[in-house]
Design an enzyme around this catalytic site. Sequence first.
Site, mmCIF file in Angstrom:
data_model
loop_
_atom_site.group_PDB
_atom_site.id
_atom_site.type_symbol
_atom_site.label_atom_id
_atom_site.label_comp_id
_atom_site.label_asym_id
_atom_site.label_seq_id
_atom_site.Cartn_x
_atom_site.Cartn_y
_atom_site.Cartn_z
ATOM 1 N N HIS A 52 64.905 36.143 0.551
ATOM 2 C CA HIS A 52 64.543 36.400 -0.847
ATOM 3 C C HIS A 52 65.744 36.961 -1.611
ATOM 4 O O HIS A 52 66.113 36.444 -2.679
ATOM 5 C CB HIS A 52 63.378 37.388 -0.901
ATOM 6 C CG HIS A 52 62.903 37.680 -2.286
ATOM 7 N ND1 HIS A 52 61.880 36.982 -2.883
ATOM 8 C CD2 HIS A 52 63.317 38.592 -3.202
ATOM 9 C CE1 HIS A 52 61.688 37.446 -4.111
ATOM 10 N NE2 HIS A 52 62.551 38.433 -4.331
ATOM 11 N N GLU A 53 66.346 38.010 -1.075
ATOM 12 C CA GLU A 53 67.469 38.631 -1.757
ATOM 13 C C GLU A 53 68.705 37.737 -1.746
ATOM 14 O O GLU A 53 69.510 37.769 -2.686
ATOM 15 C CB GLU A 53 67.787 39.985 -1.124
ATOM 16 C CG GLU A 53 66.641 40.995 -1.180
ATOM 17 C CD GLU A 53 66.116 41.230 -2.590
ATOM 18 O OE1 GLU A 53 66.894 41.065 -3.558
ATOM 19 O OE2 GLU A 53 64.929 41.557 -2.734
ATOM 20 N N HIS B 268 68.634 35.576 -4.814
ATOM 21 C CA HIS B 268 69.151 36.288 -5.984
ATOM 22 C C HIS B 268 70.675 36.388 -5.913
ATOM 23 O O HIS B 268 71.383 36.126 -6.893
ATOM 24 C CB HIS B 268 68.576 37.708 -6.031
ATOM 25 C CG HIS B 268 67.108 37.771 -6.320
ATOM 26 N ND1 HIS B 268 66.509 37.042 -7.323
ATOM 27 C CD2 HIS B 268 66.111 38.517 -5.748
ATOM 28 C CE1 HIS B 268 65.205 37.315 -7.355
ATOM 29 N NE2 HIS B 268 64.952 38.199 -6.406
#
Length: 419
Positions: free
Chosen positions: A18-19, A22
């Site tokens: 997920h990170e 980003h």
Amino acid sequence: MNTVIAFIVIFGALVFFHEFGHFLFAKRAGILCREFAIGMGPKIFAYKKGETVYTLRLLPLGGYVRMAGEDPEMAELKPGRRIGIVLNDEEEITKIIVNGKDRYPNARVIEVEKADLEHQLFIKGYEEEEEEARVFPVHREAVMVEDGLETQISPWDRQFASKTLGQRAMTIFAGPLFNFILAFIVFSIVAIIQGIPTDEPELGRLTSDGAAQEAGLQEGDKVISINGQGVASWSDIVAIVQENPQSEVEFTVERNGEVMDMPVTPQVREIEDQRIGVIGVYSPVEKSFFGSIVHGAKETYLWTVEILRLLGQLVTGQFSIDMLSGPVGIYVSTDTVAKSGIMNLMTWAGALSINLGIMNLLPLPALDGGRLLFFFFEAVRGKPLDRQKEGMVHFVGFALLMLLMIVVTWNDIQRFFLQ
């Protein structure tokens, strides 16, 4: 102990992907990423490479990528403030020492008259015993030292807010997107290893303690009929077996060209207060790399639809908030799934990844979906909303989210440990 390791690995993989979404799109947009963190709270490990600090934190409650310009980052250089500066060979400032100047004997001390560390990148100030102020250019990668900590300055073009609406939206959307990508990869790998389930009227892998194994059935047996009723698919076999818990049924199977009758008594399993028959046989599978990729995409779609359906039930009141699970509930479920084998555990990880992606896309403050909603308002208005007001909305949303997490965790503790 195995469950703890499985939980940590799954949690770490979900948060990392997920990170990483980003982080990857932030870097592509030219945004300065100060920290890539897994977990929250106190740091238990930190490693700096380039301009980013990679940290592992104590509490398994998520993670974050800290991008330049999102939070107040460094001291303001107001007129009259005395600072130390270190210059390179081109007479550019590479280090700004806010305090602790005695630790840098080679630093030059100036009194600030004016400074701009975002746009024009300069500091104008007076050196000792000089009457006229001098303008010192600041290197784009200069660092500010305060209380012994070095923080790289962030020119305006390296800050999140300086990027186009599309770049900012994609940077935020990439987190949930990568959770779906992770699920697709996991489901595809499971299909490559296990094979793709088919609906042929054949027996797949048998469990060691199932009724089929006890009755002498074997993997690859082609089922012709059950109790004289012809079967044309695996679905037909499942339906008949489920309808006959603890009732002997006669399988007519073909094995190596030989037809034989074999009596089997399905065991009982209770699912949602319903008793069904099971014989301990998995569906037949076929091996295909391309088919596994397609299967991974289908599984990702089906799990997405199912989670959205459950979410819809929560909104309409058909699904109680008391039934939600937090970290404790996920840990207990992981323990149960882990006991059924690594492939089931991988499938569980894929489902959790989709769930994380969907939850983060909800248009709620403090979540990625909430930030995307503000970007939508910006696109409609033609200008961004007030950053302070938006920040306050996200702060309140985060507080409410933490409150919900506490409630859900307490419900998990009562459900699993206090009953």
